[in-house]
Design a protein around this motif. Sequence first.
Motif, PDB file in Angstrom:
ATOM      1  N   PHE A  82       1.101  -1.299   0.048  1.00 54.98           N
ATOM      2  CA  PHE A  82      -0.244   0.116  -0.039  1.00 54.98           C
ATOM      3  C   PHE A  82       1.242   1.507   0.314  1.00 54.98           C
ATOM      4  CE2 PHE A  82      -2.822   2.628   2.766  1.00 54.98           C
ATOM      5  CZ  PHE A  82      -3.652   3.262   1.608  1.00 54.98           C
ATOM      6  N   SER A  83       0.844   2.501  -1.101  1.00 50.98           N
ATOM      7  CA  SER A  83       1.661   3.349  -1.440  1.00 50.98           C
ATOM      8  C   SER A  83       0.444   4.255  -1.568  1.00 50.98           C
ATOM      9  CB  SER A  83       2.595   3.273  -2.452  1.00 50.98           C
ATOM     10  OG  SER A  83       2.378   2.718  -3.026  1.00 50.98           O
ATOM     11  N   GLY A  84       0.534   5.856  -0.829  1.00 51.12           N
ATOM     12  CA  GLY A  84       0.663   6.356  -1.594  1.00 51.12           C
ATOM     13  C   GLY A  84       1.538   8.200  -1.162  1.00 51.12           C
ATOM     14  N   PHE A  85       0.020   9.549  -1.802  1.00 51.43           N
ATOM     15  CA  PHE A  85       0.555  10.163  -0.756  1.00 51.43           C
ATOM     16  C   PHE A  85      -0.265  11.110   0.468  1.00 51.43           C
ATOM     17  CE2 PHE A  85       2.402  10.159  -4.884  1.00 51.43           C
ATOM     18  CZ  PHE A  85       3.414  10.875  -5.004  1.00 51.43           C
ATOM     19  N   VAL A  86       0.299  11.780   1.680  1.00 51.41           N
ATOM     20  CA  VAL A  86      -0.800  12.113   2.202  1.00 51.41           C
ATOM     21  C   VAL A  86      -0.539  13.942   1.588  1.00 51.41           C
ATOM     22  CG1 VAL A  86      -1.604  12.588   4.818  1.00 51.41           C
ATOM     23  CG2 VAL A  86      -0.452  10.618   3.758  1.00 51.41           C
ATOM     24  N   ILE A  87      -1.423  14.341   1.349  1.00 51.69           N
ATOM     25  CA  ILE A  87      -2.005  15.288   1.855  1.00 51.69           C
ATOM     26  C   ILE A  87      -2.874  16.769   2.247  1.00 51.69           C
ATOM     27  CG2 ILE A  87      -0.717  15.447  -0.738  1.00 51.69           C
ATOM     28  CD1 ILE A  87      -4.020  16.168  -2.142  1.00 51.69           C
ATOM     29  N   ASP A  88      -2.232  18.047   2.124  1.00 54.28           N
ATOM     30  CA  ASP A  88      -3.805  18.759   3.161  1.00 54.28           C
ATOM     31  C   ASP A  88      -5.029  19.097   2.466  1.00 54.28           C
ATOM     32  OD1 ASP A  88      -4.971  21.152   3.948  1.00 54.28           O
ATOM     33  OD2 ASP A  88      -2.952  22.242   4.557  1.00 54.28           O
ATOM     34  N   GLY A  89      -6.432  19.078   2.300  1.00 55.17           N
ATOM     35  CA  GLY A  89      -7.086  18.618   1.372  1.00 55.17           C
ATOM     36  C   GLY A  89      -7.856  20.264   1.452  1.00 55.17           C
ATOM     37  N   SER A  90      -6.508  21.392   1.853  1.00 56.24           N
ATOM     38  CA  SER A  90      -7.527  22.522   2.410  1.00 56.24           C
ATOM     39  C   SER A  90      -6.372  23.522   0.169  1.00 56.24           C
ATOM     40  CB  SER A  90      -7.123  23.319   2.687  1.00 56.24           C
ATOM     41  OG  SER A  90      -6.151  23.837   3.239  1.00 56.24           O
ATOM     42  N   ASN A  91      -5.598  22.851   0.871  1.00 63.19           N
ATOM     43  CA  ASN A  91      -4.351  23.214  -0.179  1.00 63.19           C
ATOM     44  C   ASN A  91      -3.208  22.158  -0.975  1.00 63.19           C
ATOM     45  OD1 ASN A  91      -2.268  22.469   1.365  1.00 63.19           O
ATOM     46  ND2 ASN A  91      -2.257  24.655   2.122  1.00 63.19           N
ATOM     47  N   ASP A  92      -3.979  21.241  -1.411  1.00 66.29           N
ATOM     48  CA  ASP A  92      -3.103  20.149  -1.802  1.00 66.29           C
ATOM     49  C   ASP A  92      -1.450  20.060  -1.221  1.00 66.29           C
ATOM     50  OD1 ASP A  92      -5.289  19.477  -3.228  1.00 66.29           O
ATOM     51  OD2 ASP A  92      -5.183  20.374  -4.833  1.00 66.29           O
ATOM     52  N   GLU A  93      -1.352  21.270  -0.583  1.00 67.89           N
ATOM     53  CA  GLU A  93       0.507  20.593  -0.112  1.00 67.89           C
ATOM     54  C   GLU A  93       0.415  19.522   0.741  1.00 67.89           C
ATOM     55  OE1 GLU A  93       3.551  22.673  -0.166  1.00 67.89           O
ATOM     56  OE2 GLU A  93       0.966  23.597  -1.882  1.00 67.89           O
ATOM     57  N   PRO A  94       2.041  19.037   0.402  1.00 70.72           N
ATOM     58  CA  PRO A  94       1.927  17.340   1.345  1.00 70.72           C
ATOM     59  C   PRO A  94       2.423  17.451   2.673  1.00 70.72           C
ATOM     60  CG  PRO A  94       3.978  18.170   0.093  1.00 70.72           C
ATOM     61  CD  PRO A  94       2.994  18.844  -0.357  1.00 70.72           C
ATOM     62  N   LEU A  95       2.620  16.288   3.416  1.00 72.60           N
ATOM     63  CA  LEU A  95       2.589  16.703   4.957  1.00 72.60           C
ATOM     64  C   LEU A  95       3.674  15.902   4.939  1.00 72.60           C
ATOM     65  CD1 LEU A  95      -1.455  16.700   6.055  1.00 72.60           C
ATOM     66  CD2 LEU A  95       0.011  18.554   4.968  1.00 72.60           C
ATOM     67  N   PRO A  96       4.855  16.241   5.281  1.00 72.77           N
ATOM     68  CA  PRO A  96       5.446  15.228   5.890  1.00 72.77           C
ATOM     69  C   PRO A  96       5.645  14.877   7.092  1.00 72.77           C
ATOM     70  CG  PRO A  96       6.058  17.540   5.502  1.00 72.77           C
ATOM     71  CD  PRO A  96       5.185  17.804   5.229  1.00 72.77           C
ATOM     72  N   GLY A  97       6.090  13.991   7.417  1.00 71.14           N
ATOM     73  CA  GLY A  97       5.551  13.374   8.816  1.00 71.14           C
ATOM     74  C   GLY A  97       4.397  13.023   9.417  1.00 71.14           C
ATOM     75  N   ALA A  98       3.884  12.712   8.395  1.00 74.54           N
ATOM     76  CA  ALA A  98       2.690  12.556   8.845  1.00 74.54           C
ATOM     77  C   ALA A  98       2.472  10.626   8.706  1.00 74.54           C
ATOM     78  CB  ALA A  98       1.396  12.554   7.768  1.00 74.54           C
ATOM     79  N   TYR A  99       1.869  10.328  10.185  1.00 74.29           N
ATOM     80  CA  TYR A  99       1.828   8.831  10.375  1.00 74.29           C
ATOM     81  C   TYR A  99       0.787   8.320   9.976  1.00 74.29           C
ATOM     82  CZ  TYR A  99       3.826  10.867  15.043  1.00 74.29           C
ATOM     83  OH  TYR A  99       4.002  11.804  16.271  1.00 74.29           O
ATOM     84  N   VAL A 100       1.096   7.576   9.736  1.00 77.22           N
ATOM     85  CA  VAL A 100      -0.082   6.303   8.780  1.00 77.22           C
ATOM     86  C   VAL A 100       0.826   4.770   9.588  1.00 77.22           C
ATOM     87  CG1 VAL A 100       0.622   4.789   6.285  1.00 77.22           C
ATOM     88  CG2 VAL A 100       1.454   7.131   6.892  1.00 77.22           C
ATOM     89  N   ILE A 101      -0.103   4.473  10.003  1.00 76.41           N
ATOM     90  CA  ILE A 101      -0.241   3.505  11.152  1.00 76.41           C
ATOM     91  C   ILE A 101      -1.331   2.238  10.434  1.00 76.41           C
ATOM     92  CG2 ILE A 101      -0.913   2.857  13.403  1.00 76.41           C
ATOM     93  CD1 ILE A 101      -0.180   5.515  14.042  1.00 76.41           C
ATOM     94  N   ASN A 102      -0.879   0.975  11.052  1.00 72.22           N
ATOM     95  CA  ASN A 102      -2.047  -0.650  10.515  1.00 72.22           C
ATOM     96  C   ASN A 102      -2.158  -0.937  12.056  1.00 72.22           C
ATOM     97  OD1 ASN A 102      -3.204  -2.703  10.028  1.00 72.22           O
ATOM     98  ND2 ASN A 102      -1.403  -3.144   8.980  1.00 72.22           N
ATOM     99  N   GLY A 115       3.703   0.614  12.018  1.00 73.05           N
ATOM    100  CA  GLY A 115       3.779   1.940  10.693  1.00 73.05           C
ATOM    101  C   GLY A 115       4.349   3.017  10.415  1.00 73.05           C
ATOM    102  N   VAL A 116       4.682   3.707   9.647  1.00 76.44           N
ATOM    103  CA  VAL A 116       5.346   4.353   8.875  1.00 76.44           C
ATOM    104  C   VAL A 116       5.165   6.354   9.324  1.00 76.44           C
ATOM    105  CG1 VAL A 116       6.659   2.599   7.460  1.00 76.44           C
ATOM    106  CG2 VAL A 116       4.713   4.186   6.479  1.00 76.44           C
ATOM    107  N   PHE A 117       5.964   6.913   8.531  1.00 72.63           N
ATOM    108  CA  PHE A 117       6.092   8.740   8.942  1.00 72.63           C
ATOM    109  C   PHE A 117       5.925   8.310   6.705  1.00 72.63           C
ATOM    110  CE2 PHE A 117       7.711   8.291  12.750  1.00 72.63           C
ATOM    111  CZ  PHE A 117       6.512   8.953  13.499  1.00 72.63           C
ATOM    112  N   THR A 118       5.524   9.413   6.905  1.00 76.62           N
ATOM    113  CA  THR A 118       5.475  10.059   5.264  1.00 76.62           C
ATOM    114  C   THR A 118       6.419  10.575   5.460  1.00 76.62           C
ATOM    115  OG1 THR A 118       4.371  12.339   5.679  1.00 76.62           O
ATOM    116  CG2 THR A 118       3.124  10.286   4.524  1.00 76.62           C
ATOM    117  N   ASN A 119       7.487  11.046   3.625  1.00 82.06           N
ATOM    118  CA  ASN A 119       9.012  11.436   3.673  1.00 82.06           C
ATOM    119  C   ASN A 119       8.338  13.069   3.530  1.00 82.06           C
ATOM    120  OD1 ASN A 119       7.843  11.368   1.511  1.00 82.06           O
ATOM    121  ND2 ASN A 119       9.469  10.245   0.198  1.00 82.06           N
ATOM    122  N   SER A 120       9.115  13.548   2.758  1.00 78.99           N
ATOM    123  CA  SER A 120       9.416  14.800   3.030  1.00 78.99           C
ATOM    124  C   SER A 120       8.214  15.710   1.325  1.00 78.99           C
ATOM    125  CB  SER A 120      10.603  15.552   2.388  1.00 78.99           C
ATOM    126  OG  SER A 120      11.241  15.372   1.465  1.00 78.99           O
TER     127      SER A 120
END
Length: 176
Positions: free
Chosen positions: A31-51, A57-62
């Motif tokens: 499972f891969s993908g991107f975590v972004i801010d819903g208001s301005n589509d900016e990436p969110l570095p260091g977001a938690y992705v936890i199973n 889980g993992v952190f998102t990259n920069s």
Amino acid sequence: MKYLLSIFIFLALFTSVYDADAQGSKKFITFSGFVIDGSNDEPLPGAYVINDRAGRGVFTNSKGYFILDVFPGDSILFSYLGFRKQYHIIPKSVGLDYSAVVELSIDAKMLKEVKVYPFRTEEEFKTAFLEMELPNAKEREIIEKNYSNENIKRMAANQAMGSVGNYRYAMDQQLM
């Protein structure tokens, strides 16, 4: 009757063996993908992705990218400071790879203004300010002398050795 019973037992064994084989052959999904801010589509570095089920889980990259091994039906938690937590369930019928773009929404809370005063009243502050003792002339001279450029340069020149020299000295002592 005996014939029906033997057919029933055969079918029960056949289906149980089939189910056991299906459970053992359950493959993980990348499972891969991107975590972004819903208001301005900016990436969110260091977001938690936890199973939650797997407990890892993992952190998102920069750039907000993540990659995680999951199983079909797992519920993945996405969280980031200042944003609402969001769950994403992995579909049961996917291939070996599954991708998603997860948009987190801002969770802003306005706090009441807090004024912090070290004194109970303004009069107490004025009294303490007027009673405050400033350094006298002799103390100011000592401070100026200790922090003068010449004195600091002299103290730096008197230092025995830096970290590299200290390391070399320690290694030489070990070799001896």
